[in-house]
Design a protein around this motif. Structure first.
Motif, short mmCIF file in Angstrom:
data_model
loop_
_atom_site.label_atom_id
_atom_site.label_comp_id
_atom_site.label_asym_id
_atom_site.label_seq_id
_atom_site.Cartn_x
_atom_site.Cartn_y
_atom_site.Cartn_z
N VAL A 136 0.88 -1.21 -0.05
CA VAL A 136 -0.09 0.03 -0.07
C VAL A 136 0.82 1.53 0.10
O VAL A 136 1.94 1.34 0.37
N ASP A 139 -1.29 6.48 1.93
CA ASP A 139 -2.75 6.90 2.26
C ASP A 139 -3.78 5.82 2.12
O ASP A 139 -4.74 5.91 2.46
N ASN A 141 -3.81 3.35 -0.16
CA ASN A 141 -4.38 2.71 -1.44
C ASN A 141 -3.43 1.54 -1.60
O ASN A 141 -2.17 1.31 -1.62
N GLN A 142 -4.09 0.43 -2.11
CA GLN A 142 -3.42 -0.90 -2.32
C GLN A 142 -2.83 -0.70 -3.81
O GLN A 142 -3.25 -0.44 -4.86
#
Length: 349
Positions: A136, A139, A141-142
């Motif tokens: 990730v 933030d 997000n993957q």
């Protein structure tokens, strides 16, 4: 004119994942160079990079904004695979010690400036495989991984942003330490040397809904002065420069809380070592570079456990508002007293 970077500038850039913005030829103060070394960041050809392939084999130039092929190459590299195996091993230890149950708990390691390796959601930590892990950005997000990342990664990321030295984070629900968190009782101090040296006071972060950024922020407010935090009505989180050391802190705080609870059941006032002895331990701690807000305090300000109570006795209010002593079972009380006396006699013997 070339910009001069101080240690504080390095910390600010590191929190935001902006170490790559330091231009070639920038002037670093001695404290800035020392801080970069502490953070595992090297300056190669004017471009700061985390770790460096010469140290850990990780391509530190990879960023969250890098092409997907570069992210996948990092994610599947031998160096990161070794870290995946280490996370799986730590997960097994957490599960074997009953620090987690179901799919609870989560672990993470910061690989580069803004790329983090973490555990997946809905997977038992006792049975994770390297291919289950996720990548990730800061933030949440993957970036890579087949399974979905843990919902509580936002807390890990808030810790990493607030504390530049936090390269690894461990979160679990060890029962004795979590018991203190649920009771809202901060563990007492000045009882066992190990926790004073490696952890220190263990604060309690106010409750917030798990998986939310608000929860992460509450914990992050405490991590500049504490490497282990109790989370009210939730569990424990610890950070360090390695995932194994973050796990060690989890073991230490759980063993300590268990010992404190056992001690209170022996029917005697727990003994504490003196403020002078605590000061000796804090001196050792300072040489190890472990943060502790008590360093520098006067001896008379140490070992203050006035706010801690080993138990609570509730009385039923009598009519008229006065407290009445609750009626007890005299026979049961006699048995308890006899057992306590026998235990104390054996301890003395």
């Amino acid at each position: 004119m070339k910009k001069v970077y101080s240690a504080r500038d390095i910390d600010d850039l590191h929190r935001g994942g902006g170490m790559g913005s330091i231009p070639a030829g920038a002037i670093l103060t001695p404290s800035a160079r020392d801080r970069m070394k502490e953070l595992g960041v090297a300056k190669h050809n004017g471009n700061p990079t985390r770790g460096g392939t010469s140290d850990d084999g990780i391509d530190a130039s990879v960023r969250a904004s890098s092409p997907k092929a570069d992210l996948e190459r990092l994610f599947n590299s031998p160096a990161v695979h070794a870290l995946k195996e280490q996370i799986c091993e730590i997960g097994r230890r957490l599960w074997q010690r009953a620090y987690v149950d179901g799919n609870g708990g989560n672990l993470s390691i910061r690989l580069t400036e803004d790329v983090v390796l973490c555990t997946p959601t809905l997977v038992s930590k006792g049975f994770m495989k390297p291919e289950d892990l996720c990548l990730v950005d800061l933030d949440g997000n993957q970036l890579a991984g087949v399974k979905k990342r843990t919902s509580e990664i936002l807390m890990h990321l808030q810790i990493m942003k607030a504390q530049p030295k936090a390269r690894a984070v461990s979160h679990a629900h060890p029962p004795y330490a979590t018991g203190f968190a649920v009771a809202g009782v901060q563990p007492p101090t000045c009882m066992i040397p190990e926790i004073e040296v490696f952890i220190g006071r263990v604060p309690i972060a106010p409750y917030e809904t798990p998986g939310t950024i608000e929860m992460g922020r509450k914990v992050a407010e405490l991590v500049n002065e504490h490497n282990t935090v109790l989370m009210e009505n939730h569990g424990v989180v610890s950070w360090s420069n390695t995932i194994e050391d973050a796990y060690f802190k989890m073991e230490i705080v759980e063993a300590y809380c268990r010992t404190v609870i056992v001690t209170t059941q022996l029917g005697v006032q727990p003994k504490q070592f003196s403020p002078k002895h605590l000061k000796d331990l804090l001196d050792i701690k300072q040489t190890l570079g472990v943060p502790d807000p008590r360093i520098g305090l006067k001896e008379c300000e140490l070992c203050d456990n006035d706010g801690w109570r080993p138990g609570v006795t509730c009385a039923v209010p009598a009519k008229g508002g006065d407290s009445a002593k609750p009626e007890g079972d005299s026979e049961a009380e006699s048995v308890v007293q006899a057992v306590t006396a026998e235990i104390m006699n054996r301890l003395k013997g």
